[in-house]
Design a protein around this motif. Structure first.
Motif, PDB file in Angstrom:
ATOM      1  N   TRP A   1       0.831  -1.207   0.000  1.00 24.63           N
ATOM      2  CA  TRP A   1       0.000   0.000   0.000  1.00 24.63           C
ATOM      3  C   TRP A   1       0.864   1.255   0.000  1.00 24.63           C
ATOM      4  O   TRP A   1       0.653   2.180  -0.781  1.00 24.63           O
ATOM      5  N   PHE A   2       1.886   1.277   0.867  1.00 26.24           N
ATOM      6  CA  PHE A   2       2.707   2.481   0.979  1.00 26.24           C
ATOM      7  C   PHE A   2       3.512   2.726  -0.288  1.00 26.24           C
ATOM      8  O   PHE A   2       3.586   3.859  -0.785  1.00 26.24           O
ATOM      9  N   VAL A   3       4.134   1.683  -0.820  1.00 30.38           N
ATOM     10  CA  VAL A   3       4.977   1.835  -2.012  1.00 30.38           C
ATOM     11  C   VAL A   3       4.152   2.304  -3.205  1.00 30.38           C
ATOM     12  O   VAL A   3       4.596   3.175  -3.972  1.00 30.38           O
TER      13      VAL A   3
ATOM     14  N   ALA B   1       9.638   5.193  -9.785  1.00 30.94           N
ATOM     15  CA  ALA B   1       9.236   3.800  -9.962  1.00 30.94           C
ATOM     16  C   ALA B   1       9.918   2.937  -8.906  1.00 30.94           C
ATOM     17  O   ALA B   1      11.148   2.911  -8.818  1.00 30.94           O
ATOM     18  N   VAL B   2       9.120   2.253  -8.096  1.00 35.82           N
ATOM     19  CA  VAL B   2       9.660   1.449  -6.999  1.00 35.82           C
ATOM     20  C   VAL B   2       9.388  -0.024  -7.258  1.00 35.82           C
ATOM     21  O   VAL B   2       8.237  -0.429  -7.474  1.00 35.82           O
ATOM     22  N   ASP B   3      10.449  -0.824  -7.243  1.00 38.16           N
ATOM     23  CA  ASP B   3      10.331  -2.270  -7.399  1.00 38.16           C
ATOM     24  C   ASP B   3      10.329  -2.885  -5.993  1.00 38.16           C
ATOM     25  O   ASP B   3      11.326  -2.804  -5.268  1.00 38.16           O
ATOM     26  N   LEU B   4       9.207  -3.477  -5.589  1.00 38.57           N
ATOM     27  CA  LEU B   4       9.068  -4.079  -4.267  1.00 38.57           C
ATOM     28  C   LEU B   4       9.153  -5.591  -4.380  1.00 38.57           C
ATOM     29  O   LEU B   4       8.357  -6.220  -5.081  1.00 38.57           O
TER      30      LEU B   4
ATOM     31  N   VAL C   1      11.506   1.769   5.772  1.00 39.09           N
ATOM     32  CA  VAL C   1      11.154   1.920   4.355  1.00 39.09           C
ATOM     33  C   VAL C   1      10.622   3.331   4.109  1.00 39.09           C
ATOM     34  O   VAL C   1      11.006   3.989   3.121  1.00 39.09           O
ATOM     35  N   GLN C   2       9.755   3.818   4.981  1.00 38.04           N
ATOM     36  CA  GLN C   2       9.234   5.187   4.840  1.00 38.04           C
ATOM     37  C   GLN C   2      10.366   6.206   4.780  1.00 38.04           C
ATOM     38  O   GLN C   2      10.422   7.049   3.874  1.00 38.04           O
ATOM     39  N   ALA C   3      11.258   6.142   5.778  1.00 33.02           N
ATOM     40  CA  ALA C   3      12.343   7.122   5.856  1.00 33.02           C
ATOM     41  C   ALA C   3      13.289   7.001   4.672  1.00 33.02           C
ATOM     42  O   ALA C   3      13.750   8.008   4.117  1.00 33.02           O
ATOM     43  N   SER C   4      13.599   5.770   4.274  1.00 30.59           N
ATOM     44  CA  SER C   4      14.537   5.562   3.167  1.00 30.59           C
ATOM     45  C   SER C   4      13.974   6.101   1.854  1.00 30.59           C
ATOM     46  O   SER C   4      14.680   6.797   1.097  1.00 30.59           O
TER      47      SER C   4
ATOM     48  N   THR D   1      14.389   5.745  -9.981  1.00 30.53           N
ATOM     49  CA  THR D   1      13.923   4.427  -9.554  1.00 30.53           C
ATOM     50  C   THR D   1      14.425   4.108  -8.149  1.00 30.53           C
ATOM     51  O   THR D   1      15.380   4.715  -7.655  1.00 30.53           O
ATOM     52  N   ALA D   2      13.772   3.128  -7.537  1.00 35.50           N
ATOM     53  CA  ALA D   2      14.211   2.614  -6.236  1.00 35.50           C
ATOM     54  C   ALA D   2      13.791   1.158  -6.151  1.00 35.50           C
ATOM     55  O   ALA D   2      12.870   0.717  -6.842  1.00 35.50           O
TER      56      ALA D   2
END
Length: 377
Positions: free
Chosen positions: A259-261, A271-274, A295-298, A310-311
């Protein structure tokens, strides 16, 4: 003559027996003394071994102040050998501005007083000032007379560094908390409060107009009010999720992270790859919350500082460890990453440490990685 000879012979025999008895007593006394000397020597050797093996400096001085013993730890801490210090005074390792303090301590010990714990500063051969904790006590002879002093000196430089780092970190965390509260207050004021103000105006117009306003206008006001109310509810849900996402309690960490990502990617354009290992499952509440906050802070740091399009967030559970990696493809961090304390890093480390975990940062021109490892009991 025969009677006198017999008496003399008897006396001689008695003297011989008495002499033999005294010799036997002397031998017994000598044997006891030798045993006492051996026991005392063994005790002294045992004490000397303890003194030499101690990690604390142990320094003894006579009443004139001359040093009579200087153990290996004293050599290590202060850089002077025993040969150099025997016969010298402790003023050799006393900074000029601490000499009066040292004199008063020695006077107290010579009066038979003990100084149980004193934090002070001494100087090494290299000139480095060393923070130490000292305990000083008098040395007495068999009659109880003070014949010298002994000091146990502990190097507390690392302890003091840790205390200073902790105080600095506590201050930074308080500032980070204040910044987060200000940001939260701004968000409420700039978005939610403004929407509430607009909703209040619409409702006031409806109330004031009664049934006199044209139907199309009343419909527009109602539609606009409904949209505002939905927007307010959405913003409040977002703030509530950021404070403590209910999904953590209801469905666990993987669902909360997804949900957060997704929301972060939509808002930031990054673009975040989880990638979450299937072994994750449910974790302890504090572990789930800690990983979520890291994860939030990073990702917040990626958005604000990394300039990365990207991340990647990877969460794994294997070999007794829960490992989180958040990587970006940004500009990297200048300077020593091991000394990095800003941009939320202090808060992340403070969260991970009580769980027995570690947080490390790797950075180069290809990007930055935040790696948190937490024991999985």
């Amino acid at each position: 003559m025969e009677c006198g000879a017999t008496e003399t012979s008897n006396a001689s025999a008695g003297n011989a027996r008495a002499h033999a008895g005294r010799n036997a007593d002397l031998r017994d006394d000598y044997a006891d003394l030798e045993e006492q000397v051996r026991d005392r020597t063994a005790q002294l050797e045992h004490m000397a071994t303890i003194v030499e093996a101690s990690v604390d400096a142990i320094v003894s001085s006579d009443l004139a102040g001359a040093i009579v013993s200087w153990n290996k730890a004293a050599e290590t801490i202060f850089g002077y050998s025993a040969e150099e210090m025997i016969g010298q005074t402790s003023y050799v390792i006393t900074p000029p501005d601490r000499e009066e303090e040292a004199r008063k301590i020695k006077e107290r010990a010579r009066r038979g007083e003990r100084v149980e714990y004193l934090e002070t500063v001494r100087v090494a051969r290299s000139g480095e000032l060393i923070e130490v904790a000292m305990s000083i006590f008098p040395l007495r002879d068999a009659d109880g007379r003070v014949i010298g002093t002994s000091a146990v000196v502990r190097d507390i430089r690392e302890q003091k560094k840790a205390e200073r780092r902790l105080r600095a970190m506590s201050g930074r965390l308080l500032r980070l908390q204040d910044e987060e509260r200000r940001r939260f207050a701004r968000d409420l004021h700039d978005a939610t409060a403004q929407s509430l103000a607009a909703l209040s105006i619409n409702l006031a117009l409806l109330q004031k107009s009664g049934g006199s306003a044209p139907p199309e206008k009343r419909v527009a006001w109602v539609a606009d009010s409904v949209a505002l109310a939905e927007n307010i509810a959405r913003e409040l849900r977002t703030h509530a999720y950021l404070l403590h996402p209910p999904l953590l309690d209801e469905r666990g960490l993987p669902a909360a992270l997804r949900w957060f990502v997704e929301g972060f990617a939509a808002r930031s354009g990054i673009a975040v790859d989880l990638v979450i290992a299937p072994t994750i499952g449910r974790l302890r509440d504090q572990v789930e919350l800690t990983i979520f906050r890291v994860v939030q802070a990073s990702l917040s740091n990626v958005h604000r500082h990394a300039k990365s399009p990207t991340a990647q967030v990877r969460l794994d559970r294997a070999d007794g460890w829960i490992t989180l990696e958040v990587r970006d493809a940004g500009c990297g961090i200048s300077g020593d990453v091991n000394e990095l304390v800003g941009v939320g890093v202090a808060g992340m480390r403070e969260r991970v440490a009580p769980l027995g975990g570690t947080l490390t940062i790797e950075s180069n021109q290809s990007g930055t990685a935040v790696i948190a490892k937490i024991p999985d009991p």
